[in-house]
Write an enzyme that holds these catalytic residues in place. Structure first.
Site, PDB file in Angstrom:
ATOM      1  CE  LYS A  25     -11.303   0.858   4.778  1.00 55.51           C
ATOM      2  NZ  LYS A  25     -10.185   1.567   4.123  1.00 55.51           N
ATOM      3  NE  ARG A  95     -12.382   5.063   5.001  1.00 56.26           N
ATOM      4  CZ  ARG A  95     -13.147   4.711   6.022  1.00 56.26           C
ATOM      5  NH1 ARG A  95     -14.430   5.058   6.057  1.00 56.26           N
ATOM      6  NH2 ARG A  95     -12.655   3.978   6.998  1.00 56.26           N
ATOM      7  N   GLY A 104      -1.499  -3.417   2.214  1.00 57.21           N
ATOM      8  CA  GLY A 104      -0.572  -3.036   1.143  1.00 57.21           C
ATOM      9  C   GLY A 104      -1.146  -2.029   0.160  1.00 57.21           C
ATOM     10  CG  MET A 106      -4.073   4.870  -2.504  1.00 55.34           C
ATOM     11  SD  MET A 106      -5.401   5.777  -3.294  1.00 55.34           S
ATOM     12  CE  MET A 106      -6.467   6.056  -1.883  1.00 55.34           C
ATOM     13  NE  ARG A 340      -9.958  -3.359  10.380  1.00 52.01           N
ATOM     14  CZ  ARG A 340      -8.943  -2.720   9.826  1.00 52.01           C
ATOM     15  NH1 ARG A 340      -8.664  -2.895   8.575  1.00 52.01           N
ATOM     16  NH2 ARG A 340      -8.213  -1.889  10.529  1.00 52.01           N
ATOM     17  CG  HIS A 458       1.977  -0.698   9.128  1.00 54.72           C
ATOM     18  ND1 HIS A 458       3.182  -1.349   8.992  1.00 54.72           N
ATOM     19  CD2 HIS A 458       1.218  -1.069   8.084  1.00 54.72           C
ATOM     20  CE1 HIS A 458       3.150  -2.059   7.889  1.00 54.72           C
ATOM     21  NE2 HIS A 458       1.981  -1.922   7.307  1.00 54.72           N
ATOM     22  CB  SER A 767       0.303 -47.158   7.321  1.00 58.08           C
ATOM     23  OG  SER A 767       0.699 -45.849   7.654  1.00 58.08           O
ATOM     24  CB  CYS A 834       2.560 -43.041   8.742  1.00 61.48           C
ATOM     25  SG  CYS A 834       3.336 -44.110   7.530  1.00 61.48           S
ATOM     26  CE1 TYR A 854      -2.845 -44.100  11.103  1.00 62.14           C
ATOM     27  CE2 TYR A 854      -4.578 -45.755  10.915  1.00 62.14           C
ATOM     28  CZ  TYR A 854      -3.237 -45.403  10.873  1.00 62.14           C
ATOM     29  OH  TYR A 854      -2.287 -46.343  10.593  1.00 62.14           O
TER      30      TYR A 854
HETATM   31  P1  ADP Z   1      -7.366   1.943   6.472  1.00 66.39           P
HETATM   32  O1  ADP Z   1      -7.987   0.944   5.608  1.00 66.39           O
HETATM   33  O2  ADP Z   1      -5.914   2.094   6.281  1.00 66.39           O
HETATM   34  O3  ADP Z   1      -7.795   1.817   7.897  1.00 66.39           O
HETATM   35  P2  ADP Z   1      -9.291   4.025   6.233  1.00 66.39           P
HETATM   36  O4  ADP Z   1      -9.962   4.224   4.941  1.00 66.39           O
HETATM   37  O5  ADP Z   1     -10.074   3.304   7.260  1.00 66.39           O
HETATM   38  O6  ADP Z   1      -7.921   3.342   5.972  1.00 66.39           O
HETATM   39  O7  ADP Z   1      -8.894   5.456   6.748  1.00 66.39           O
HETATM   40  C1  ADP Z   1      -7.770   5.802   7.508  1.00 66.39           C
HETATM   41  C2  ADP Z   1      -8.158   6.741   8.620  1.00 66.39           C
HETATM   42  O8  ADP Z   1      -8.874   7.867   8.145  1.00 66.39           O
HETATM   43  C3  ADP Z   1      -9.051   6.045   9.600  1.00 66.39           C
HETATM   44  O9  ADP Z   1      -8.597   6.295  10.896  1.00 66.39           O
HETATM   45  C4  ADP Z   1     -10.391   6.652   9.397  1.00 66.39           C
HETATM   46  O10 ADP Z   1     -11.085   6.713  10.587  1.00 66.39           O
HETATM   47  C5  ADP Z   1     -10.083   8.036   8.836  1.00 66.39           C
HETATM   48  N1  ADP Z   1     -11.152   8.444   7.920  1.00 66.39           N
HETATM   49  C6  ADP Z   1     -11.478   7.863   6.769  1.00 66.39           C
HETATM   50  N2  ADP Z   1     -12.560   8.455   6.217  1.00 66.39           N
HETATM   51  C7  ADP Z   1     -12.919   9.434   7.053  1.00 66.39           C
HETATM   52  C8  ADP Z   1     -13.984  10.398   7.050  1.00 66.39           C
HETATM   53  N3  ADP Z   1     -14.868  10.451   6.072  1.00 66.39           N
HETATM   54  N4  ADP Z   1     -14.051  11.249   8.069  1.00 66.39           N
HETATM   55  C9  ADP Z   1     -13.131  11.195   9.052  1.00 66.39           C
HETATM   56  N5  ADP Z   1     -12.115  10.325   9.130  1.00 66.39           N
HETATM   57  C10 ADP Z   1     -12.008   9.447   8.140  1.00 66.39           C
HETATM   58 MG    MG Z   2      -9.425   1.851   8.601  1.00 67.25          MG
END
Ligand code: ADP
Ligand code: MG
Ligand code: MG
Length: 874
Positions: A25, A95, A104, A106, A340, A458, A767, A834, A854
């Site tokens: 990210k 984030r 999985g 936070m 991504r 999800h 083989s 084989c 092979y």
């Molecule tokens: P994940 O990895 O679970 O996608 P993110 O960090 O991308 O988590 O964030 C989850 C949601 O919060 C996303 O939809 C993202 O667009 C929104 N978000 C994260 N940071 C911001 C921000 N600075 N302003 C507005 N929305 C945000």
């Molecule tokens: Mg995201």
């Protein structure tokens, strides 16, 4: 060592190349800033800090705080706002983000920096107190839940209480005053949980940062890594991204969405996505509100839509792959929050890889690396039997989130799914929606069905990644979790009842429906595998015993048969009786007479195989299993059989007893049978050569290879080689045709491997029978090792199941020794594999490196082997 990387205001310290350090990210946010795209400014704390934190008893490096302060200052400059300021406060999101995307970990905390003072400023500056207090209570809720572990449920309850008191149902019906009440109730919840809601934004920030780093080792993250084969220590940890907030919930000219540059289900080159007006990002991801298709944005704000699609194209061109993008519109201004490489179905992965080659964006080798061999496997996986599905009762429909057909018993919790699956019961996990805690259960289930959420919820994202059939947002399905049942179209379905789901169509059916595998390769899959064929060095053959399997293998692209197990032919129809008569023979003459009857049948089988293989080599192994496998061992059957075989019951019993072996795996089998009963080898050779002669006479190409199993010494092979050649040459001479054949051996007895220089003087090919070679090299019985192999793996003694992935250090060395010795005396020696390992991508890579000629695997794995062999060569 630099620990914080800033981006925004026209600069970016990081870049897409720094994924390991900044997480996916963070690296991509920096890259987008570099490209000059509208990204809210922010900074990333490195994964090295996470590593340090866990290695130093949860302490941070001393200078981290100063670095974060400095980055915060810059963020204030760029944004023109101040963190914690009571006039113009800066708000941020915190984030997580590792090098590998990990659901999985936070959850994101949004709106950090709000407190009793700054919320007032936000209200004043936006002229929207309702928005400000909603943002505040959302922050308190996320922060409490995610960073402090206060149950989410408690907050929901308080919110519902306020709604009830006001007599409304939806959040949007609440006003500023109501949210103020909610805030007070939330403070109470913090107190009851024994926590203080920190008013100091800096304190909030550090608690959140620690929570992110802490989440690296939480149960769900560990489980996710385990399921996805990410080893301990393979990744440094997660990074922390602190990003300036932008708001998608400031009215109808605001909103949030997720989009893909191509359709992640089909791979079609169409823009695809979802948009939710007047909402914050997590509303979409959590599947709480069902969003609109992306076109909604085009209707509402065509200019923004145009800008979005232009940048989508730019991003795809830049990354040269399909992108999964998160964006937010704040009062008509577009922001990119994440990009991504998009997760995709197997089908889409193949189509996109092939299309990108055609579009000139990537080369064939890159395309081949973009598709995992097991994705090809999934493509060749089940769909419903068409006749059966017509008769099935449809009880609901949802979004086709992840294709494929699945059938199983209904369970309503991830735990139950794991429990039942462990017992071998196929289950369908039915949930209102899923969350990261459910990942284990989703993995265990055959398929997933949810009542709410969209294509990017999800459940949808995770299922696609796992290649599990899934239907989401099936609103017709009303789940009663307490009672463990759901109702759909008037039908009640209870826990343990069978249902079937089709993730390709989105339809849910009552009962068990037969699933079938698709037949052949076509379209982009075939094209991708042609790319693979151009690249790979290793040949791919199939293990096939009968013409039908050989045809399947050929259609999947097999370049010959690496192993035909002739014994399988003896079980067909009434042949087993002839075989048994051969076994109970008292004299050579009797035995030869019985074999004489088997010969024409075998000849026809071999001819069928030769036909199916269209001139590619066909390796036929002479009879391998111990003879007792062809005889019954219970009294009743013997009584019935004896008269048919022309022996007394007593005689038959004695024969069976005589054949009994304590360790049949090391018994009278393989070449040893032929040493005792050379007439069997003679008959089989005749059948092979006569079939080949007929082919030649019909003007067809044929390459028979006669393979002697279980050879441990060159003398065994010399003895058989002479018999086989004399028999074959005589027939060929009599027929007066031009026919070449090879005689070779399996290398599966360790003695054979280490004396390969002697054996290769006689054998034209080796083989590697890696199943038996593994069994005998490790001394693990193939039949019994299941009892203890898990202990071995858990204790790290063997890393993996050596019968699935070749044990490179031991068995692999045996293969290498045999190769080197063999080629040292016979540079022309053909070398193949084989055993089961011939269809295992990891083992295939090893065999490629070892420079074998092979691999041979089961027909359905041929496409996987073709791809894996190409990947090994890139
Ligand atoms: P994940 O990895 O679970 O996608 P993110 O960090 O991308 O988590 O964030 C989850 C949601 O919060 C996303 O939809 C993202 O667009 C929104 N978000 C994260 N940071 C911001 C921000 N600075 N302003 C507005 N929305 C945000
Ligand atoms: Mg995201
Ligand atoms: Mg064997």
């Amino acid at each position: 060592e630099k620990m914080v990387y800033f981006y925004g205001g026209g600069i970016a310290e990081g870049s897409a190349k720094m994924k390991n350090l900044l997480g996916g990210k963070g690296a991509n946010l920096a890259e987008m800033a570099r490209l000059g795209l509208p990204v809210p400014a922010g900074f990333t704390i490195t994964t090295e800090v996470c590593d340090y934190y866990w290695k130093h008893d949860r302490k941070f490096p001393e200078t981290l705080e100063a670095e974060v302060d400095k980055a915060m200052k810059k963020l204030e400059e760029v944004s023109g706002k101040k963190f914690g300021d009571k006039d113009n406060p800066l708000l941020v999101s915190v984030r997580s983000g590792a090098a590998v995307s990990m659901p999985g970990m936070m959850d994101t905390i949004l709106n950090l920096g709000l407190n009793d003072e700054t919320v007032e400023a936000l209200a004043k500056n936006t002229g929207n107190p309702r928005f400000a207090y909603d943002a505040y209570r959302r922050f308190m809720q996320m922060f409490g839940d995610v960073a402090l572990g206060i149950p989410h449920h408690d907050f929901e309850e308080a919110l519902n209480k306020v709604k009830e008191e006001k007599g409304v149902k939806l959040d949007i019906e609440l006003e500023a005053e109501d949210f103020k009440k909610v805030v007070e109730l939330y403070k109470e919840i913090y107190r009851k949980a024994g926590k203080e809601f920190p008013q100091d934004p800096k304190k909030q920030l550090w608690i959140a940062i620690e929570a992110v780093f802490g989440s690296w080792m939480n149960e769900r993250a560990i489980k996710y890594r385990a399921i996805n084969g990410i080893k301990e220590g393979e990744l440094l940890g997660t990074a922390v991204n602190v990003v300036m907030m932008v708001f998608g919930n400031m009215g109808e000219d605001s909103g949030t969405g997720v989009c893909f540059t191509r359709d992640p289900n089909t791979g079609e080159k169409v823009k695809y996505g979802e948009y939710l007006p007047n909402a914050q990002g997590e509303d979409v991801v959590a599947g709480i509100r069902t969003p609109y298709p992306l076109e909604k944005l085009n209707e509402m704000m065509p200019d923004v839509y145009k800008q979005l699609t232009e940048i989508m194209d730019k991003l795809e061109l830049h990354y040269k792959d399909m992108q999964d993008i998160e964006f937010t519109v704040e009062k008509g201004k577009l922001y990119f929050l994440q990009t991504r490489t998009g997760k995709r179905t197997a089908k889409a992965a193949v189509k996109i890889a092939v299309d990108l080659v055609k579009e000139g964006l990537i080369d064939k080798a890159t395309a081949v690396m973009r598709v995992a061999p097991d994705q090809i496997d999934k493509l060749l996986h089940p769909a419903f039997d068409e006749e059966e599905i017509k008769k099935a009762q449809e009880i609901g429909e949802g979004l086709p989130a992840s294709p494929g057909a699945a059938t199983g018993k209904v369970v309503f919790s991830a735990d139950d799914a794991e429990k039942l699956a462990k017992e071998g019961t196929p289950v369908i996990l039915v949930r209102p929606e899923t969350s990261p805690e459910d990942v284990g259960g989703m993995n265990a289930a055959e398929g997933i069905l949810t009542a709410t959420g969209g294509m990017t919820s999800h459940a949808a994202v995770v299922a696609r990644g796992m290649g599990k059939p899934a239907i989401v947002g099936a609103g017709e399905i009303v789940i009663d979790e307490e009672a463990k049942e759901f109702e759909a179209r008037g039908v009640k379905v209870k826990e343990g009842d069978w249902i079937s789901i089709d993730g390709t169509t989105g339809k849910v059916y009552l009962g068990k429906v037969k699933t079938i595998k698709p037949k052949g390769l076509e379209g982009e899959v075939a094209e991708l595998l042609e790319f693979a064929d151009e690249i790979r060095v290793l040949g791919v053959r199939a293990n096939a015993d009968i013409p039908r399997d050989a045809t399947v293998a050929r259609n999947f692209g097999a370049e010959g048969i690496g192993l035909c197990r002739t014994e399988h032919m003896f079980f067909e129809g009434d042949r087993i009786q002839k075989m048994r008569r051969m076994i109970v023979s008292k004299t050579v003459e009797q035995r030869e007479a019985a074999l004489e009857e088997l010969l024409p049948l075998q000849k026809e089988d071999f001819k069928g195989l030769f036909e199916a293989m269209e001139g590619f080599p066909v390796t036929i192994r002479l009879l391998d299993p111990p003879l007792h496998e062809f005889l019954p061992n219970d009294e009743e059957q013997m009584k019935e059989l004896a008269p048919q075989l022309g022996v007394s019951v007593e005689e038959l019993k004695e024969i069976v007893e005589n054949l009994h072996e304590f360790n049949p795996m090391m018994g009278h089998r393989g070449v040893r049978l032929a040493i005792t009963y050379p007439e069997i080898a003679v008959m089989q050779t005749k059948a092979i050569i006569l079939a080949a002669i007929e082919m030649v006479k019909e003007g067809k190409k044929v390459k028979p290879e006669i393979m002697i199993p279980l050879v441990g010494t060159v003398k065994e092979l010399e003895y058989l080689d002479k018999i086989v050649r004399e028999t074959a040459d005589k027939l060929i001479e009599e027929a007066g045709v031009d026919l070449e054949y090879k005689v070779g051996t399996m290398i599966e007895v360790p003695r054979g491997a280490v004396t390969a220089d002697e054996i290769a003087k006689v054998a034209e090919f080796f083989s590697f029978g890696t199943n038996d070679l593994t069994q005998m090299t490790l001394g693990f019985s193939r039949d019994d090792y299941g009892k203890y192999i898990n202990d071995y793996i858990e204790k790290g003694i063997y890393e993996k199941d050596p019968f699935k992935h070749v044990d490179q250090t031991g068995v692999g060395r045996m293969v290498k020794i045999a190769k080197d010795y063999g080629r040292s005396v016979n540079p022309e020696l053909k070398l193949g594999v084989c055993g089961e390992h011939g269809g295992d991508p990891e083992s295939i890579e090893f065999f490629h490196k070892t420079q074998l000629d092979y691999v041979s695997c089961s027909p359905y794995r041929v496409p996987i082997a073709r791809l894996a062999a190409a990947q090994a060569a890139v």
